[in-house]
Design a protein around this motif. Structure first.
Motif, PDB file in Angstrom:
ATOM      1  N   ILE A 207      15.019  49.307  61.881  1.00 23.68           N
ATOM      2  CA  ILE A 207      14.767  48.349  60.800  1.00 23.68           C
ATOM      3  C   ILE A 207      16.072  47.966  60.120  1.00 23.68           C
ATOM      4  CG2 ILE A 207      13.622  48.023  58.572  1.00 23.68           C
ATOM      5  CD1 ILE A 207      11.412  49.888  59.565  1.00 23.68           C
ATOM      6  N   PHE A 208      16.882  48.971  59.767  1.00 21.25           N
ATOM      7  CA  PHE A 208      18.133  48.679  59.070  1.00 21.25           C
ATOM      8  C   PHE A 208      19.181  48.099  60.018  1.00 21.25           C
ATOM      9  CE2 PHE A 208      16.274  52.026  56.241  1.00 21.25           C
ATOM     10  CZ  PHE A 208      15.984  51.154  55.194  1.00 21.25           C
ATOM     11  N   THR A 209      19.073  48.426  61.302  1.00 20.77           N
ATOM     12  CA  THR A 209      19.936  47.770  62.295  1.00 20.77           C
ATOM     13  C   THR A 209      19.615  46.277  62.348  1.00 20.77           C
ATOM     14  OG1 THR A 209      20.135  49.768  63.645  1.00 20.77           O
ATOM     15  CG2 THR A 209      20.555  47.668  64.737  1.00 20.77           C
ATOM     16  N   PHE A 210      18.325  45.962  62.277  1.00 23.47           N
ATOM     17  CA  PHE A 210      17.905  44.557  62.301  1.00 23.47           C
ATOM     18  C   PHE A 210      18.457  43.818  61.079  1.00 23.47           C
ATOM     19  CE2 PHE A 210      15.159  40.902  61.812  1.00 23.47           C
ATOM     20  CZ  PHE A 210      14.938  40.492  63.122  1.00 23.47           C
ATOM     21  N   VAL A 216      18.944  38.750  57.608  1.00 22.07           N
ATOM     22  CA  VAL A 216      17.736  38.153  57.030  1.00 22.07           C
ATOM     23  C   VAL A 216      17.461  38.731  55.646  1.00 22.07           C
ATOM     24  CG1 VAL A 216      16.662  37.666  59.256  1.00 22.07           C
ATOM     25  CG2 VAL A 216      16.246  39.874  58.136  1.00 22.07           C
ATOM     26  N   ARG A 217      16.713  37.972  54.853  1.00 25.19           N
ATOM     27  CA  ARG A 217      16.249  38.457  53.558  1.00 25.19           C
ATOM     28  C   ARG A 217      15.102  39.430  53.784  1.00 25.19           C
ATOM     29  NH1 ARG A 217      17.205  32.917  53.284  1.00 25.19           N
ATOM     30  NH2 ARG A 217      18.782  32.295  51.751  1.00 25.19           N
ATOM     31  N   VAL A 218      14.808  40.242  52.757  1.00 24.46           N
ATOM     32  CA  VAL A 218      13.768  41.260  52.908  1.00 24.46           C
ATOM     33  C   VAL A 218      12.419  40.627  53.242  1.00 24.46           C
ATOM     34  CG1 VAL A 218      12.538  43.146  51.782  1.00 24.46           C
ATOM     35  CG2 VAL A 218      14.972  42.810  51.335  1.00 24.46           C
ATOM     36  N   GLY A 219      12.047  39.580  52.499  1.00 23.20           N
ATOM     37  CA  GLY A 219      10.767  38.930  52.747  1.00 23.20           C
ATOM     38  C   GLY A 219      10.682  38.308  54.121  1.00 23.20           C
ATOM     39  N   GLU A 220      11.826  37.853  54.637  1.00 27.58           N
ATOM     40  CA  GLU A 220      11.859  37.269  55.985  1.00 27.58           C
ATOM     41  C   GLU A 220      11.622  38.336  57.041  1.00 27.58           C
ATOM     42  OE1 GLU A 220      14.933  33.585  54.933  1.00 27.58           O
ATOM     43  OE2 GLU A 220      15.691  35.461  55.786  1.00 27.58           O
ATOM     44  N   SER A 355      21.809  44.192  50.038  1.00 26.70           N
ATOM     45  CA  SER A 355      23.225  44.471  50.293  1.00 26.70           C
ATOM     46  C   SER A 355      23.531  44.450  51.789  1.00 26.70           C
ATOM     47  CB  SER A 355      23.611  45.829  49.703  1.00 26.70           C
ATOM     48  OG  SER A 355      23.395  45.849  48.310  1.00 26.70           O
ATOM     49  N   LEU A 356      22.530  44.764  52.609  1.00 29.87           N
ATOM     50  CA  LEU A 356      22.735  44.728  54.058  1.00 29.87           C
ATOM     51  C   LEU A 356      22.859  43.293  54.547  1.00 29.87           C
ATOM     52  CD1 LEU A 356      20.268  47.544  55.180  1.00 29.87           C
ATOM     53  CD2 LEU A 356      22.734  47.688  54.737  1.00 29.87           C
ATOM     54  N   ARG A 357      22.234  42.371  53.846  1.00 24.32           N
ATOM     55  CA  ARG A 357      22.422  40.944  54.150  1.00 24.32           C
ATOM     56  C   ARG A 357      23.870  40.551  53.890  1.00 24.32           C
ATOM     57  NH1 ARG A 357      20.252  35.749  54.476  1.00 24.32           N
ATOM     58  NH2 ARG A 357      20.923  34.270  52.874  1.00 24.32           N
ATOM     59  N   HIS A 358      24.427  41.045  52.774  1.00 25.24           N
ATOM     60  CA  HIS A 358      25.839  40.785  52.470  1.00 25.24           C
ATOM     61  C   HIS A 358      26.752  41.478  53.478  1.00 25.24           C
ATOM     62  CE1 HIS A 358      25.632  38.662  48.571  1.00 25.24           C
ATOM     63  NE2 HIS A 358      24.466  39.250  48.489  1.00 25.24           N
ATOM     64  N   THR A 359      26.328  42.652  53.942  1.00 22.61           N
ATOM     65  CA  THR A 359      27.121  43.367  54.934  1.00 22.61           C
ATOM     66  C   THR A 359      27.209  42.557  56.223  1.00 22.61           C
ATOM     67  OG1 THR A 359      26.529  45.525  54.009  1.00 22.61           O
ATOM     68  CG2 THR A 359      27.273  45.477  56.301  1.00 22.61           C
ATOM     69  N   PHE A 360      26.066  42.035  56.661  1.00 23.39           N
ATOM     70  CA  PHE A 360      26.065  41.181  57.855  1.00 23.39           C
ATOM     71  C   PHE A 360      26.987  39.980  57.660  1.00 23.39           C
ATOM     72  CE2 PHE A 360      24.429  37.181  59.602  1.00 23.39           C
ATOM     73  CZ  PHE A 360      24.537  37.424  60.955  1.00 23.39           C
ATOM     74  N   GLN A 375      27.065  29.444  57.204  1.00 23.79           N
ATOM     75  CA  GLN A 375      26.053  28.915  56.287  1.00 23.79           C
ATOM     76  C   GLN A 375      24.722  28.709  56.999  1.00 23.79           C
ATOM     77  OE1 GLN A 375      26.797  24.948  54.920  1.00 23.79           O
ATOM     78  NE2 GLN A 375      25.323  25.062  53.244  1.00 23.79           N
ATOM     79  N   SER A 376      24.780  28.182  58.209  1.00 24.10           N
ATOM     80  CA  SER A 376      23.558  27.906  58.969  1.00 24.10           C
ATOM     81  C   SER A 376      22.812  29.182  59.317  1.00 24.10           C
ATOM     82  CB  SER A 376      23.906  27.137  60.243  1.00 24.10           C
ATOM     83  OG  SER A 376      22.763  26.948  61.047  1.00 24.10           O
ATOM     84  N   VAL A 377      23.524  30.201  59.777  1.00 24.44           N
ATOM     85  CA  VAL A 377      22.884  31.460  60.158  1.00 24.44           C
ATOM     86  C   VAL A 377      22.323  32.179  58.932  1.00 24.44           C
ATOM     87  CG1 VAL A 377      23.296  33.760  61.124  1.00 24.44           C
ATOM     88  CG2 VAL A 377      24.281  31.742  62.232  1.00 24.44           C
ATOM     89  N   MET A 378      23.055  32.134  57.815  1.00 26.05           N
ATOM     90  CA  MET A 378      22.619  32.817  56.602  1.00 26.05           C
ATOM     91  C   MET A 378      21.493  32.083  55.893  1.00 26.05           C
ATOM     92  SD  MET A 378      24.350  35.576  56.462  1.00 26.05           S
ATOM     93  CE  MET A 378      23.839  36.111  54.834  1.00 26.05           C
ATOM     94  N   GLY A 379      21.375  30.781  56.124  1.00 21.80           N
ATOM     95  CA  GLY A 379      20.343  30.013  55.434  1.00 21.80           C
ATOM     96  C   GLY A 379      20.714  29.686  54.006  1.00 21.80           C
TER      97      GLY A 379
END
Length: 412
Positions: A207-210, A216-220, A355-360, A375-379
């Motif tokens: 899950i955290f690897t993903f 992605v955002r948590v809700g996503e 924070s893992l989104r920021h890490t990515f 920008q495109s990948v992050m949305g």
């Protein structure tokens, strides 16, 4: 010729001006609807200053009567009535913050009496006496600024008192928006390795690897279905999210919803790297081995990928609580190992799934220079958001870049 009316000091009174029996000066006029209105003052000079303001407002098309009688709360409620486009949870968030901090305080004041300095002072009090963060003040600004702007466009007030107030607030308080720092490469590796094969936390690693591999955002992540993953072409489609909405402002018994992105930027395809593909395979195998199958049906969406032991989707609070336990367990273990080996411990800061989104994004920025691709990948809707994260690359990466520059250009 009619005899001029005068006050007790012999000053000639203009049309509409009178002196009341109690000594107060009064000016009568008709508003834009033809309704008779009155203003009062203790002396003639003050009264005429008010008259000049009314005349100026009339020439500029300003509805001074409405401004005099409506408070900020009424203007804000009218503005929110126009925002039928807001998702229920977003609407509730706006109302919660406004009701908590603005409605019982400055919200009661007449809109014509609220000045730039009043807003600045109000924000400073919230930060200094109520310990609100600058980020919370930004949220409040995003709520009340458009309400004032609507009043300006409706010709109720001449200027928006919230205009550029945040810049001055930062200068006076030295405030900065809270930054969700990304993990360093070393912390990221240690975090993932700790879960790998762990008797308790091993099933959390995919899950955290993903998270780290997609940003992605948590809700996503919660809303992702197997049909959203194109294993053949190596893409993951993000076009919805699962959200949790509870509290008094939710008048229904429903607590979990599927929400579509607010903007087109939120709908995107993310290339699937090998580690992410492996993580999805591990999730599928873990669920098969443990007899876990999807029991969630949310707004017609089902067959979700990431499920708890009951077969229902993970929510943000579930993931953040589990993440906190993993961090605590890792730090305890790392402190013990470091003491045994007489080395400095590599501890993890307490962070959230976001924070893992920021890490990515940080890892992406370290290897990609095209901001539009990031920008495109992050949305991200605003490329400024991407640029801010781009500036937060690790110190080690900065040093490597400078060393490479010095070597290639032979600066010294």
């Amino acid at each position: 010729m009619a005899k001029s009316r005068k006050d007790s000091k012999g000053r000639v009174l203009r049309k509409g001006e009178t002196v009341r029996s109690n000594g107060m000066y009064q000016y009568a006029y008709n508003d834009k609807f033809g309704k008779r209105q009155y203003i009062y003052a203790k002396d003639l000079v003050t009264l005429r200053q008010k008259e000049e303001e009314i005349i100026r407002d009339r020439l500029d098309g300003i509805d001074s009567h409405t401004a005099k009688n409506q408070c900020l709360n009424e203007i804000f409620d009218k503005y929110m009535d126009t925002r039928k486009d807001l998702a229920a949870r977003t609407y509730a968030g706006y109302m919660y913050q406004y009701n908590a901090y603005v409605r019982p305080t400055i919200g009661r004041r007449k809109i014509k009496d609220i000045k730039y300095s009043d807003i600045l002072y109000f924000y400073k009090v919230l930060m200094e006496e109520h310990n609100l963060s600058y980020g919370t003040i930004e949220h409040l600004q995003r709520e009340i600024h458009p309400a004032f702007e609507m009043a300006v466009r409706d010709c109720i007030i001449r200027n928006n008192p919230t205009h550029k107030v945040l810049g001055q607030l930062k200068k006076q308080t030295g405030a900065k928006r809270g930054v969700r720092n990304a993990l360093t490469p070393e912390q990221q590796q240690a975090f993932l390795q700790f879960m790998d094969g762990h008797p308790i936390y091993d099933h959390w690693k995919p899950i955290f690897t993903f998270f780290i591999g997609t940003g992605v955002r948590v809700g996503e992540l919660s809303g992702l279905r197997w049909k959203d993953v194109d294993f053949e072409n190596g893409y993951i489609t993000i076009d919805h999210a699962v959200i949790y909405f509870a509290g008094k402002l939710n008048k229904t018994n429903k607590r979990i919803y599927v929400s579509t992105p607010k903007t087109e930027a939120g709908i995107r395809k993310i290339p699937m790297v090998s580690e992410v593909r492996k993580a999805l395979d591990e999730v599928k195998q873990y669920q098969y081995d443990n007899g876990i199958f999807c029991k969630s049906d949310i707004d017609g969406y089902t067959d979700f990928i990431f499920l708890n032991c009951f077969g229902t989707v993970y929510l943000q609070q579930d993931l953040d609580r589990s993440l906190s336990r993993i961090i605590d367990a890792y730090n305890d273990c790392e402190l013990h190992e470091a003491a045994l080996n007489k080395r400095e411990a590599l501890l993890l800061p307490h962070f959230t799934c976001h924070s893992l989104r920021h890490t990515f994004c940080a890892r992406f920025c370290e290897h990609e220079t095209n901001l539009k691709v990031i920008q495109s990948v992050m949305g991200h809707v605003d490329i400024g958001t991407t640029m801010n994260i781009y500036a937060e690359v690790s110190e080690a990466r900065k040093k490597q870049s400078m060393e490479a520059l010095a070597e290639n250009l032979k600066l010294f």
